[in-house]
Design a protein around this motif. Structure first.
Motif, PDB file in Angstrom:
ATOM      1  N   ARG A   1      -9.207   9.566   3.174  1.00 60.88           N
ATOM      2  CA  ARG A   1      -9.828   9.293   1.760  1.00 60.88           C
ATOM      3  C   ARG A   1      -8.778   9.502   0.668  1.00 60.88           C
ATOM      4  O   ARG A   1      -8.557   8.416  -0.148  1.00 60.88           O
ATOM      5  CB  ARG A   1     -10.540  10.325   1.531  1.00 60.88           C
ATOM      6  CG  ARG A   1     -11.674   9.909   0.310  1.00 60.88           C
ATOM      7  CD  ARG A   1     -12.868  10.879   0.080  1.00 60.88           C
ATOM      8  NE  ARG A   1     -13.607  10.369  -0.648  1.00 60.88           N
ATOM      9  CZ  ARG A   1     -13.953  11.146  -1.875  1.00 60.88           C
ATOM     10  NH1 ARG A   1     -13.642  12.658  -1.724  1.00 60.88           N
ATOM     11  NH2 ARG A   1     -14.630  10.880  -2.809  1.00 60.88           N
ATOM     12  N   ASN A   2      -7.913  10.314   0.658  1.00 59.90           N
ATOM     13  CA  ASN A   2      -6.763  10.669  -0.274  1.00 59.90           C
ATOM     14  C   ASN A   2      -5.865   9.519  -0.433  1.00 59.90           C
ATOM     15  O   ASN A   2      -5.395   8.795  -1.228  1.00 59.90           O
ATOM     16  CB  ASN A   2      -6.152  11.758  -0.059  1.00 59.90           C
ATOM     17  CG  ASN A   2      -7.028  13.016  -0.403  1.00 59.90           C
ATOM     18  OD1 ASN A   2      -7.930  12.883  -1.177  1.00 59.90           O
ATOM     19  ND2 ASN A   2      -6.827  14.306   0.168  1.00 59.90           N
ATOM     20  N   ALA A   3      -5.507   8.928   1.002  1.00 60.71           N
ATOM     21  CA  ALA A   3      -4.662   7.685   1.010  1.00 60.71           C
ATOM     22  C   ALA A   3      -5.125   6.395   0.122  1.00 60.71           C
ATOM     23  O   ALA A   3      -4.496   5.556  -0.333  1.00 60.71           O
ATOM     24  CB  ALA A   3      -4.159   7.423   2.342  1.00 60.71           C
TER      25      ALA A   3
ATOM     26  N   TRP B   1      -5.501   2.631  -4.357  1.00 59.02           N
ATOM     27  CA  TRP B   1      -6.382   2.112  -5.287  1.00 59.02           C
ATOM     28  C   TRP B   1      -5.606   2.327  -6.572  1.00 59.02           C
ATOM     29  O   TRP B   1      -5.532   1.752  -7.369  1.00 59.02           O
ATOM     30  CB  TRP B   1      -7.711   2.767  -5.201  1.00 59.02           C
ATOM     31  CG  TRP B   1      -8.541   1.917  -6.261  1.00 59.02           C
ATOM     32  CD1 TRP B   1      -8.931   2.635  -7.450  1.00 59.02           C
ATOM     33  CD2 TRP B   1      -9.294   0.706  -6.399  1.00 59.02           C
ATOM     34  NE1 TRP B   1      -9.852   1.716  -8.214  1.00 59.02           N
ATOM     35  CE2 TRP B   1      -9.784   0.536  -7.466  1.00 59.02           C
ATOM     36  CE3 TRP B   1      -9.106  -0.637  -5.512  1.00 59.02           C
ATOM     37  CZ2 TRP B   1     -10.623  -0.571  -8.024  1.00 59.02           C
ATOM     38  CZ3 TRP B   1      -9.879  -1.671  -5.966  1.00 59.02           C
ATOM     39  CH2 TRP B   1     -10.390  -1.632  -7.116  1.00 59.02           C
ATOM     40  N   GLN B   2      -5.387   3.597  -6.866  1.00 60.77           N
ATOM     41  CA  GLN B   2      -4.774   3.975  -8.158  1.00 60.77           C
ATOM     42  C   GLN B   2      -3.215   3.468  -8.406  1.00 60.77           C
ATOM     43  O   GLN B   2      -2.705   3.037  -9.663  1.00 60.77           O
ATOM     44  CB  GLN B   2      -4.505   5.479  -8.463  1.00 60.77           C
ATOM     45  CG  GLN B   2      -5.926   5.932  -8.415  1.00 60.77           C
ATOM     46  CD  GLN B   2      -5.773   7.921  -8.601  1.00 60.77           C
ATOM     47  OE1 GLN B   2      -4.820   8.323  -8.097  1.00 60.77           O
ATOM     48  NE2 GLN B   2      -6.931   8.183  -8.806  1.00 60.77           N
ATOM     49  N   SER B   3      -2.506   2.954  -7.360  1.00 63.25           N
ATOM     50  CA  SER B   3      -1.236   2.389  -7.440  1.00 63.25           C
ATOM     51  C   SER B   3      -1.341   0.862  -7.837  1.00 63.25           C
ATOM     52  O   SER B   3      -0.423   0.138  -8.328  1.00 63.25           O
ATOM     53  CB  SER B   3      -0.452   2.680  -5.892  1.00 63.25           C
ATOM     54  OG  SER B   3      -0.956   1.648  -4.900  1.00 63.25           O
ATOM     55  N   ARG B   4      -2.605   0.261  -7.872  1.00 66.05           N
ATOM     56  CA  ARG B   4      -2.781  -1.204  -7.998  1.00 66.05           C
ATOM     57  C   ARG B   4      -2.818  -1.267  -9.433  1.00 66.05           C
ATOM     58  O   ARG B   4      -3.414  -0.155 -10.186  1.00 66.05           O
ATOM     59  CB  ARG B   4      -4.075  -1.538  -7.417  1.00 66.05           C
ATOM     60  CG  ARG B   4      -4.096  -1.467  -6.088  1.00 66.05           C
ATOM     61  CD  ARG B   4      -3.342  -2.651  -5.389  1.00 66.05           C
ATOM     62  NE  ARG B   4      -3.382  -2.587  -3.734  1.00 66.05           N
ATOM     63  CZ  ARG B   4      -2.546  -2.986  -2.940  1.00 66.05           C
ATOM     64  NH1 ARG B   4      -1.649  -3.582  -3.474  1.00 66.05           N
ATOM     65  NH2 ARG B   4      -2.687  -2.880  -1.705  1.00 66.05           N
ATOM     66  N   SER B   5      -2.452  -2.506 -10.202  1.00 68.46           N
ATOM     67  CA  SER B   5      -2.733  -2.562 -11.620  1.00 68.46           C
ATOM     68  C   SER B   5      -4.098  -2.872 -11.813  1.00 68.46           C
ATOM     69  O   SER B   5      -4.997  -3.466 -10.848  1.00 68.46           O
ATOM     70  CB  SER B   5      -1.687  -3.619 -12.022  1.00 68.46           C
ATOM     71  OG  SER B   5      -2.181  -4.920 -11.435  1.00 68.46           O
ATOM     72  N   PRO B   6      -4.290  -2.809 -13.180  1.00 73.31           N
ATOM     73  CA  PRO B   6      -5.887  -2.856 -13.518  1.00 73.31           C
ATOM     74  C   PRO B   6      -6.284  -4.301 -13.021  1.00 73.31           C
ATOM     75  O   PRO B   6      -7.458  -4.743 -12.680  1.00 73.31           O
ATOM     76  CB  PRO B   6      -5.901  -2.859 -14.840  1.00 73.31           C
ATOM     77  CG  PRO B   6      -4.996  -1.672 -15.108  1.00 73.31           C
ATOM     78  CD  PRO B   6      -3.855  -2.022 -14.228  1.00 73.31           C
ATOM     79  N   ARG B   7      -5.476  -5.291 -13.122  1.00 71.01           N
ATOM     80  CA  ARG B   7      -5.772  -6.695 -12.884  1.00 71.01           C
ATOM     81  C   ARG B   7      -5.891  -6.783 -11.413  1.00 71.01           C
ATOM     82  O   ARG B   7      -6.974  -7.683 -10.963  1.00 71.01           O
ATOM     83  CB  ARG B   7      -4.506  -7.672 -13.335  1.00 71.01           C
ATOM     84  CG  ARG B   7      -4.914  -8.987 -13.188  1.00 71.01           C
ATOM     85  CD  ARG B   7      -3.834  -9.825 -13.853  1.00 71.01           C
ATOM     86  NE  ARG B   7      -4.187 -11.101 -13.633  1.00 71.01           N
ATOM     87  CZ  ARG B   7      -3.963 -12.170 -14.462  1.00 71.01           C
ATOM     88  NH1 ARG B   7      -3.009 -11.834 -15.679  1.00 71.01           N
ATOM     89  NH2 ARG B   7      -4.283 -13.636 -14.385  1.00 71.01           N
ATOM     90  N   GLU B   8      -5.325  -6.272 -10.532  1.00 67.92           N
ATOM     91  CA  GLU B   8      -5.425  -6.251  -9.097  1.00 67.92           C
ATOM     92  C   GLU B   8      -6.728  -5.713  -8.675  1.00 67.92           C
ATOM     93  O   GLU B   8      -7.193  -6.257  -7.834  1.00 67.92           O
ATOM     94  CB  GLU B   8      -4.140  -5.379  -8.339  1.00 67.92           C
ATOM     95  CG  GLU B   8      -2.794  -6.410  -8.499  1.00 67.92           C
ATOM     96  CD  GLU B   8      -1.963  -5.434  -7.835  1.00 67.92           C
ATOM     97  OE1 GLU B   8      -1.603  -4.390  -7.618  1.00 67.92           O
ATOM     98  OE2 GLU B   8      -1.103  -6.283  -7.076  1.00 67.92           O
ATOM     99  N   ARG B   9      -6.839  -4.433  -9.356  1.00 68.51           N
ATOM    100  CA  ARG B   9      -8.084  -3.703  -9.108  1.00 68.51           C
ATOM    101  C   ARG B   9      -9.322  -4.735  -9.210  1.00 68.51           C
ATOM    102  O   ARG B   9     -10.369  -4.776  -8.681  1.00 68.51           O
ATOM    103  CB  ARG B   9      -8.541  -2.621 -10.017  1.00 68.51           C
ATOM    104  CG  ARG B   9      -7.297  -1.295  -9.444  1.00 68.51           C
ATOM    105  CD  ARG B   9      -7.725  -0.339 -10.402  1.00 68.51           C
ATOM    106  NE  ARG B   9      -6.436   0.535 -10.286  1.00 68.51           N
ATOM    107  CZ  ARG B   9      -6.330   1.830 -11.061  1.00 68.51           C
ATOM    108  NH1 ARG B   9      -7.447   2.083 -11.861  1.00 68.51           N
ATOM    109  NH2 ARG B   9      -5.405   2.421 -10.753  1.00 68.51           N
TER     110      ARG B   9
END
Length: 166
Positions: free
Chosen positions: A2-4, A9-17
């Motif tokens: 889950r942590n991974a 998810w957090q390593s992605r840019s807002p646009r990728e999210r």
């Protein structure tokens, strides 16, 4: 694990999210529409099957009744004409058991083997079903006069039936 996933998810840019979220929602919506369509198609197919099965069940029940009636007729001893019940009374009982008594105006014996029945306002499909039942009991329709009434589906009937010869 889950942590991974959270770190990824957090390593992605807002646009990728945003793009990933929109793709996930699109895939979920398409999957939902496909499932609903499949369920609807299956429901229609099963509905047709249910109708066919009900018709078949009704036919089988009618056949079972006919078989039971034939077995009872075969098991009953043959009676001569002198011991047969009054044909007019027999027809009166048949009218009552067929549910047509409310429409019956009169029953009159023409002779020992013929009866005339007169119905005022009887639904045509009920009349046909009753005549079919009479014929299945070897009571023959000899003459008939059917007149359509003003109310759709209702007729007046005068008919002569002939007793079966045993």
């Amino acid at each position: 694990m889950r942590n991974a996933l959270i770190r990824r998810w957090q390593s992605r840019s807002p646009r990728e999210r945003l793009v990933i979220a929109l793709l996930a929602m699109t895939i979920a919506a398409l999957l939902y529409m496909w499932l609903v369509q499949s369920a609807h198609r299956a429901r229609e197919q099963l509905g047709g099957s249910v109708f066919r099965l009900r018709v078949e069940a009704a036919r089988l029940e009618k056949s079972a009744g006919e078989i039971a009636r034939l077995r009872a007729a075969r098991a009953a001893p043959q009676q001569n004409a002198a011991l047969q019940p009054d044909f007019r009374m027999l027809m009166q009982a048949q009218v009552e058991s067929g549910g047509l008594a409310r429409s019956l105006l009169r029953i009159e014996a023409v002779d020992a083997s013929q009866v005339r029945v007169v119905f005022g306002a009887v639904p045509f499909y009920e009349w046909l079903a009753w005549v079919e039942n009479m014929q299945s009991q070897q009571i023959r329709l000899d003459t008939t006069r059917i007149e359509a009434l003003a109310t759709a589906g209702l007729v007046s009937v005068t008919a002569t039936f002939v007793r079966p010869h045993l």
